[in-house]
Design an enzyme around this catalytic site. Structure first.
Site, PDB file in Angstrom:
ATOM      1  N   ARG A  62       5.779  -1.531   4.682  1.00 31.34           N
ATOM      2  CA  ARG A  62       5.884  -2.962   4.378  1.00 31.34           C
ATOM      3  C   ARG A  62       6.939  -3.270   3.327  1.00 31.34           C
ATOM      4  O   ARG A  62       7.308  -4.430   3.134  1.00 31.34           O
ATOM      5  CB  ARG A  62       4.504  -3.537   4.048  1.00 31.34           C
ATOM      6  CG  ARG A  62       3.608  -3.585   5.311  1.00 31.34           C
ATOM      7  CD  ARG A  62       2.269  -4.198   5.031  1.00 31.34           C
ATOM      8  NE  ARG A  62       1.549  -3.461   4.037  1.00 31.34           N
ATOM      9  CZ  ARG A  62       0.687  -2.467   4.273  1.00 31.34           C
ATOM     10  NH1 ARG A  62       0.443  -2.089   5.512  1.00 31.34           N
ATOM     11  NH2 ARG A  62       0.080  -1.855   3.289  1.00 31.34           N
ATOM     12  N   GLU A  99      -5.439   9.895  -3.673  1.00 29.33           N
ATOM     13  CA  GLU A  99      -6.839   9.970  -4.108  1.00 29.33           C
ATOM     14  C   GLU A  99      -7.468  11.253  -3.538  1.00 29.33           C
ATOM     15  O   GLU A  99      -8.132  12.000  -4.238  1.00 29.33           O
ATOM     16  CB  GLU A  99      -7.568   8.728  -3.610  1.00 29.33           C
ATOM     17  CG  GLU A  99      -8.880   8.481  -4.310  1.00 29.33           C
ATOM     18  CD  GLU A  99      -9.549   7.224  -3.768  1.00 29.33           C
ATOM     19  OE1 GLU A  99      -8.893   6.463  -3.037  1.00 29.33           O
ATOM     20  OE2 GLU A  99     -10.731   7.043  -4.090  1.00 29.33           O
TER      21      GLU A  99
HETATM   22  P1  AMP Z   1      -0.288   3.073  -4.407  1.00 34.81           P
HETATM   23  O1  AMP Z   1       0.560   4.303  -4.266  1.00 34.81           O
HETATM   24  O2  AMP Z   1      -1.710   3.360  -4.712  1.00 34.81           O
HETATM   25  O3  AMP Z   1       0.304   2.069  -5.398  1.00 34.81           O
HETATM   26  O4  AMP Z   1      -0.344   2.396  -2.988  1.00 34.81           O
HETATM   27  C1  AMP Z   1       0.705   1.724  -2.556  1.00 34.81           C
HETATM   28  C2  AMP Z   1       0.792   1.605  -1.057  1.00 34.81           C
HETATM   29  O5  AMP Z   1      -0.471   1.427  -0.407  1.00 34.81           O
HETATM   30  C3  AMP Z   1       1.609   0.410  -0.774  1.00 34.81           C
HETATM   31  O6  AMP Z   1       2.564   0.775   0.187  1.00 34.81           O
HETATM   32  C4  AMP Z   1       0.648  -0.631  -0.258  1.00 34.81           C
HETATM   33  O7  AMP Z   1       1.203  -1.267   0.843  1.00 34.81           O
HETATM   34  C5  AMP Z   1      -0.588   0.124   0.150  1.00 34.81           C
HETATM   35  N1  AMP Z   1      -1.841  -0.475  -0.377  1.00 34.81           N
HETATM   36  C6  AMP Z   1      -2.601   0.025  -1.368  1.00 34.81           C
HETATM   37  N2  AMP Z   1      -3.685  -0.727  -1.576  1.00 34.81           N
HETATM   38  C7  AMP Z   1      -3.602  -1.753  -0.717  1.00 34.81           C
HETATM   39  C8  AMP Z   1      -4.427  -2.891  -0.432  1.00 34.81           C
HETATM   40  N3  AMP Z   1      -5.565  -3.136  -1.083  1.00 34.81           N
HETATM   41  N4  AMP Z   1      -4.020  -3.749   0.537  1.00 34.81           N
HETATM   42  C9  AMP Z   1      -2.868  -3.516   1.212  1.00 34.81           C
HETATM   43  N5  AMP Z   1      -2.061  -2.468   0.996  1.00 34.81           N
HETATM   44  C10 AMP Z   1      -2.419  -1.589   0.056  1.00 34.81           C
END
Ligand code: AMP
Length: 176
Positions: A62, A99
């Site tokens: 995205r 995670e």
């Molecule tokens: P992170 O590495 O945990 O910051 O996760 C980032 C990636 O996961 C991004 O590419 C987001 O598009 C996706 N992501 C994480 N949590 C969500 C959520 N609650 N809703 C939509 N996309 C999420």
């Protein structure tokens, strides 16, 4: 209505997807409204004008939606950061902890040269692990990470803390 209000209205929240307990933010309804797409791209690009950005890194998948628009506004090149195995050789890759387990992302080896000034972009800042990994790819190539751009952050997850080692300049339109 402000851009923030329009985004709040457009983003679809789906509870318990893809796993129980996750509140998924579906940003894709924004794309059904071309006037809003234009407004969002301008809003995302605005803080970075005149900051010398030469490359915008968009994170799969995205981060590919608005990233090229931001890059165009900044007169910068756009780079796709992909999950392992999607790009043809040669690539630079980095592994990072999820995670549960590990993930690996990569860029084409020609995409970033030393001295490049980089903006990392994705739709949502959650834990910050993915954005930090993308930033480390840039730093490993001798680039400067000027900052991070997201449509929205899930502030409760403290993703900004994972990014401070690269830049404290983190811009988001919305906060959930
Ligand atoms: P992170 O590495 O945990 O910051 O996760 C980032 C990636 O996961 C991004 O590419 C987001 O598009 C996706 N992501 C994480 N949590 C969500 C959520 N609650 N809703 C939509 N996309 C999420």
């Amino acid at each position: 209505m402000t851009c923030k209000e329009k985004l709040t209205e457009a983003i679809r929240i789906v509870e318990d997807f893809p796993k129980p307990g996750i509140s998924f933010k579906d940003i894709t309804p924004i794309l059904l409204n071309p006037a809003l797409v234009q407004e969002v791209i301008e809003e995302l690009a605005r803080p970075w004008k005149d900051k010398g950005i030469t490359r915008v890194m968009g994170i799969e998948s995205r981060g590919f939606l608005f990233g090229p628009g931001i890059a165009m506004q900044l007169n910068a090149g756009f780079i796709i950061v992909r999950k392992k195995g999607k790009l043809p050789p040669s690539t630079f890759s980095v592994s990072y902890a999820l995670e549960y387990g590990e993930a690996e992302i990569e860029i084409s080896d020609y995409a970033i040269r030393p001295g490049e000034v980089v903006l990392v972009h994705d739709d949502i800042l959650a834990t910050g692990g993915t954005a930090a990994a993308a930033a480390s790819l840039a730093v490993n190539q001798g680039a400067l990470v000027k900052g991070f751009s997201f449509l929205s952050e899930l502030a409760i997850l403290n993703g900004r803390e994972r990014l401070v080692g690269f830049s404290t300049d983190v811009e988001t339109i919305l906060n959930f």
